[in-house]
Design an enzyme around this catalytic site. Sequence first.
Site, PDB file in Angstrom:
ATOM      1  N   HIS A   1       0.827  -1.199   0.000  1.00  0.00           N
ATOM      2  CA  HIS A   1       0.000   0.000   0.000  1.00  0.00           C
ATOM      3  C   HIS A   1       0.868   1.258   0.000  1.00  0.00           C
ATOM      4  O   HIS A   1       0.683   2.168  -0.811  1.00  0.00           O
ATOM      5  CB  HIS A   1      -0.921  -0.035   1.231  1.00  0.00           C
TER       6      HIS A   1
ATOM      7  N   CYS B   1      -1.777  -1.178 -16.881  1.00  0.00           N
ATOM      8  CA  CYS B   1      -1.720  -0.134 -15.857  1.00  0.00           C
ATOM      9  C   CYS B   1      -1.136  -0.629 -14.541  1.00  0.00           C
ATOM     10  O   CYS B   1      -1.184   0.064 -13.545  1.00  0.00           O
ATOM     11  CB  CYS B   1      -3.101   0.478 -15.636  1.00  0.00           C
TER      12      CYS B   1
END
Length: 892
Positions: A458, A834
């Site tokens: 994260h 992506c």
Amino acid sequence: MAKRLFTFMRGTADRTADPAEALGLKGSNLALLASLDLPVPPGFTISTSAWREAEGNETLPPALRNEVLAAIEWLERVTGRTLDGAQKPLLLAVRTSARSVMPGLADSVLDLGLNSRTVELLARELGDVGFAFRAYRRFIESYCSLIHAVDTSDFEEVAETERVRAGWQGDEPHSLVDWRGLIAAYLRFVEDEVGSPMPQTPLEQLYQVIDASFASWRGPVARAFRLAHGIAENAGVAVTVHAMIFNERGEKSGTGRALSRDLKTGEPRLTGEFVFGNRDGASPAGVSEPLSLQRIDAEPELFPADLRALTDYVRRIEAHVGDATEVDFMVGDGELFFLQSRIARRNVAEAIRVAVEMVREGQIAEEDALLRIEPSSLDQLLHPTIERGEEVLVIAKGMPASPGAASGEIVFSSERAIAVAAEGRKTILVRNETLPEDVHGMHVTEGVLTVRGGTTSHAAVVARGIGKPCVTGAGSLRINQEAGTVIALGRTLRAGDQITIDGTSGEVILGSPKLKRPSLTGDFATLMSFADRARRMEVRTNAETPAEARAARAFGAEGIGLCRTEHMFFEGERISMMREMILASDEAGRRAALERLLPIQRSDFIELFEIMAGMPVTIRLLDPPLHEFLPKGEQEISETAVMLSMSPAVVAERIEALHEFNPMLGHRGCRLAISHPEIVEMQARAIFEAAIEAGERKGKAVVPEIMVPLVGLRRELDFVKARIERIAELVKQERGKSVDYLVGTMIELPRAIVRADTIAEVADFFSFGTNDLTQTVYGISRDDAANFLSTYERQGIIERDPFQSLDIEGVGELIAMGVEKARRTRPDISLGVCGEQGGDPNSIAFFERTGLDYVSCSPYRVPIARLAAAQAAIRFERALRAAAAPKTRGRH
Ligand code: PEP
Ligand code: MG
């Protein structure tokens, strides 16, 4: 048998198809300089084929010895000197090299040819006892170091004992008698150490030096280097033998380094430095103290050799190699010689400067300039870096998760980061790992340091997205949250102490060294314009905040390839509305909360559409499992309960109900959209209404691209798409305006690849989500991978972390299959990528070959991707042309 020996002298050199492979860097370079008619000492190189032939033999094969002998006889003829000969002794330098620079190979042995007889001849010839004996002393030291691994410091002790015994002063003797005494002491010492006298025949010494140079290939350092760099074990070394140049004698001798260009300006102007003069008083190891170093450009009149000749020669090399050139030269008694040339060593800014300048001069094509710059090296120009030359104390090392250097005071929570930032001070957020609610803290901090996590954790993903330096997985740190301390390298650091992180190297540094800011104009911009002309693939960005979108546009992004909408829900009030939605017990409750999120989401999209000014904007529907948004820990739970007028017990119960064992494989992506279509409906409405409004404001229609995450079944996409279409219709009725839009999907699951043909029937575009795709193909959790993938890399099980650089033969093979299947049913489908690998040059080369239409990466990697995409297109085009060439010839 392949040719064993290749001779060279000014004006001529034996040729071979792949010089670096056959002759090593040093041998091939001397052959090149000789063939360009530059003055080089005559000599020969024993090829890597000869090394292969000798491999495993106890001594040099007789055939090789004979050829060496013949080459020495040739060298004696061309120099007019003889090895161990009559009057003028031939002195040799022996240099070892492979096709690439490799540590652990034999050091050069100089002045081979000197023995206790020839040293006297040389002294007489030159009228310089000190010079001759100094050379002999140095030869004995380097010979014994290479052949018998004798430490040079042992010789220092021998010399010291001899100095005391003979009574001379300083580093070396001053009379012939004392020099003889020192050499005799050296030879006695060698005999004692080795158990036999040092051979006095130069030819025998030469054979031994060649043999030991060959053997250095098998040394542990060289072997480890080969393993780490994937160099074949049988590539081998070459040994170059050439006549010595007496560059350390008298005022008319010296050594220098010259560059064909001024690297600061790129101009073709000779620069560099040289040192001239006598080396009396050299240290025992033969290492000369530099005399006063002169700059070539500043004081040409001081240069004893002909500077014009030097300029012409260096130009000649530059014209041949087509790049700024650096040469090592020597002057022996007024005569200039070249020993080595190379592409000028330079930093990335200098490399760009020179490449752009050479295009301007018409010396090279734009394509050549592009191929010369390593895309990832641009990173040094895009982020602040630590000033070179500063001494720094590295207190920990982690993963280089988001590039750039940043300094600030340590804070252990996002709240503290916000409070300190409000007081105008800079912070580094130090956490075991970051959670979605840390995003607001990450926005205000200068950099993020985590103890756990890898390059797709994260912290890493968010930091890259917002362009903040980040180091993850700094496992040696110990945070004590309660005490407000972190232990690093045995030191206890406290909140408020200054640290610096370097997200490019992964280093954590004590204090705040000076940082350098980037500049993206001038040559950098010119190079980027070359890249834009050369590339085929579009380069988009992964961005969700206005700041990211603006930064990406400044870096040249041509659209947004991934707007992760979940990141928009973490800031300020939004997280509590999100929590309200998730904690609602029924659909009506959820819809009420979503109603309140709608205007916020809509205004976010309007801003993004406006910033991107008509460029494509791909908005992904909510992807992560809902419990990521929920409060953690008792205090946060009770705060949330108060805010939402719920009982803490109910909140805790609901959190418990949402708990998943494998959230990454759980209730996320389009699965959320299917169980809670009201979320999709709110997001679709926000997108359409924003498109209408932004279109009206700008006077140009916005065509949003709506992306559905984690699709594995065509029916999942059918379901979500139907909801989107329904909202489009509703908005059209309400506003009296229709919006053109695309609906596509992320391809993140192996099943989606296998069914790409049927999914493509209902998708306007695919975007390969290579983060999740790598996770699901490998069955490796992307958040836990760092714990063991580094061991895999160390053990050579994998070459690179597949979450950073695409696993071409596994995940890549599947992507190629997905591309082929998708285009089969929908030839005009738009295909992009992506995941993190979208900004990795090696992966970009693969995406070019596979025919993707675009790559999307974090804003700060956009320039790297533009250059990498250009290089990939140039190389692919050239490869295709090369493959087609023989056929074309055949037809004529
Ligand atoms: C991906 O999985 O590659 C991707 C881009 O999505 P995310 O990283 O948000 O899961
Ligand atoms: Mg994903």
